[in-house]
Design an enzyme around this catalytic site. Structure first.
Site, PDB file in Angstrom:
ATOM      1  N   HIS A  19       0.710  -1.534   0.237  1.00  0.00           N
ATOM      2  CA  HIS A  19       0.178  -0.571  -0.161  1.00  0.00           C
ATOM      3  C   HIS A  19       0.722   1.385  -0.338  1.00  0.00           C
ATOM      4  CE1 HIS A  19      -3.017  -3.021   0.964  1.00  0.00           C
ATOM      5  NE2 HIS A  19      -4.359  -2.089   1.059  1.00  0.00           N
ATOM      6  N   HIS A  52       0.104  -4.151   8.711  1.00  0.00           N
ATOM      7  CA  HIS A  52       1.750  -3.987   8.599  1.00  0.00           C
ATOM      8  C   HIS A  52       2.312  -3.798  10.124  1.00  0.00           C
ATOM      9  CE1 HIS A  52       1.555  -5.013   4.578  1.00  0.00           C
ATOM     10  NE2 HIS A  52       1.023  -4.687   4.665  1.00  0.00           N
ATOM     11  N   ASP A 101       7.433  -2.167   8.063  1.00  0.00           N
ATOM     12  CA  ASP A 101       6.973  -2.540   6.866  1.00  0.00           C
ATOM     13  C   ASP A 101       7.699  -0.780   6.109  1.00  0.00           C
ATOM     14  OD1 ASP A 101       6.427  -5.029   7.630  1.00  0.00           O
ATOM     15  OD2 ASP A 101       4.701  -5.269   8.315  1.00  0.00           O
TER      16      ASP A 101
END
Length: 307
Positions: free
Chosen positions: A191, A232, A236
């Site tokens: 994302h 996450h 990350d």
């Protein structure tokens, strides 16, 4: 009665004239972009195909995922957990960023202020995405961490995928469920790859300063929402911040500069025709300068080594 209908008639004539101008503009821009697409379609196709390869790699790592205790994370300590009922906040913001960018990338078809060609813009975007996704695949296959998301935790039936019965079960990614409920593809956030690439692209080729500032605020909010939704770990998101920015900088230095159309002086021709024209101008300029220097030498105006 005729006088009363005159304003309405004038309005209809005005809208009809403007609609015809818009239609001509869309047709002209479509014609130019189709020519560019015919020349550059292999790059676009390769970038789109790799989006499937990236999804396939994320699907494959889910078969290897083993649920376990959630790792200690500073972001989890600082940001309150949204919970399953509010975890969609991050996906909603991501969808706003994603579709807003896609719509903006096609605005040259309608608006007069054109700063780029849509085909060339998407080639740059896909190049950045592919490089980032290659690095991401290498990283999350190197170390498979227990996922912090709710469906990846111990006791969840979605945390582990059963052994596939055929290769087709793996190749059919089960989109979008297989993407939304994946586990194991953690470092680094996909994302954040899309979000940062899109925002960096708009900051460079967009024109509205207020929207640029708002876009960066949305990136920061997206980063916090991803961690707060426990999709996450903080690492990350942190790794995505510096990796994606470095990749975009690298790709920008390697790809040729896009022609700026904001001045209105760019002719509506594919890039190869423009490159040929620019090369002819450069050769003529060099020839002219060479003739000028020779003319000076013949007239004795050049003083270096000729005294």
């Amino acid at each position: 009665m005729i006088l009363e209908s005159t304003p309405l008639l004038s309005m209809m004539v005005y809208f009809g004239r403007e609609a015809s101008k818009l239609w001509r503009k869309v047709c002209m821009e479509t014609f130019v972009e189709i020519q560019l697409l015919a020349e550059k379609w292999k790059f676009l196709l390769a970038g789109l195909v790799f989006q499937y390869v990236h999804g396939l790699a994320a699907r494959g790592v889910h078969y290897l995922h083993q649920p376990g205790p959630i790792l200690q994370d500073l972001g989890f300590m600082v940001l309150p957990e949204l919970g399953m009922e509010r975890s969609y906040f991050s996906e909603t913001l991501f969808s706003v960023i994603f579709f807003s960018f896609v719509l903006w990338s096609f605005h040259p078809f309608i608006y007069q202020s054109k700063r780029f060609y849509t085909v060339l813009l998407w080639i740059r975007v896909l190049a950045c995405l592919v490089v980032c996704q290659i690095l991401r695949i290498i990283t999350f296959y190197s170390t498979i961490l227990p996922g912090p998301n709710y469906h990846c935790r111990e006791g969840s039936p979605l945390a582990m995928l059963p052994h596939p019965e055929s290769i087709f079960e793996v190749l059919l990614i089960n989109f979008p469920r297989g993407i939304l409920y994946g586990c194991g593809d953690l470092i680094f956030s996909s994302h954040m790859i899309f979000t940062l690439v899109f925002v960096r692209t708009y900051v460079r080729f967009g024109s509205n300063r207020l929207i640029k500032m708002l876009a960066w605020l949305m990136v920061i909010a997206q980063s916090m929402l991803i961690v707060a939704a426990r999709k996450h770990y903080s690492v990350d998101v942190v790794v995505a911040w510096y990796t994606v920015n470095l990749v975009v900088f690298f790709v920008d230095t390697k790809l040729p500069e896009m022609p700026d159309r904001s001045g209105g002086s760019q002719s509506l021709l594919p890039l190869n025709f423009k490159e040929k024209e620019s090369k002819v101008r450069e050769e003529n300029h060099k020839l002219f300068n060479g003739n000028s220097d020779n003319h000076k030498l013949l007239n004795g105006n050049h003083t270096d080594d000729w005294v």
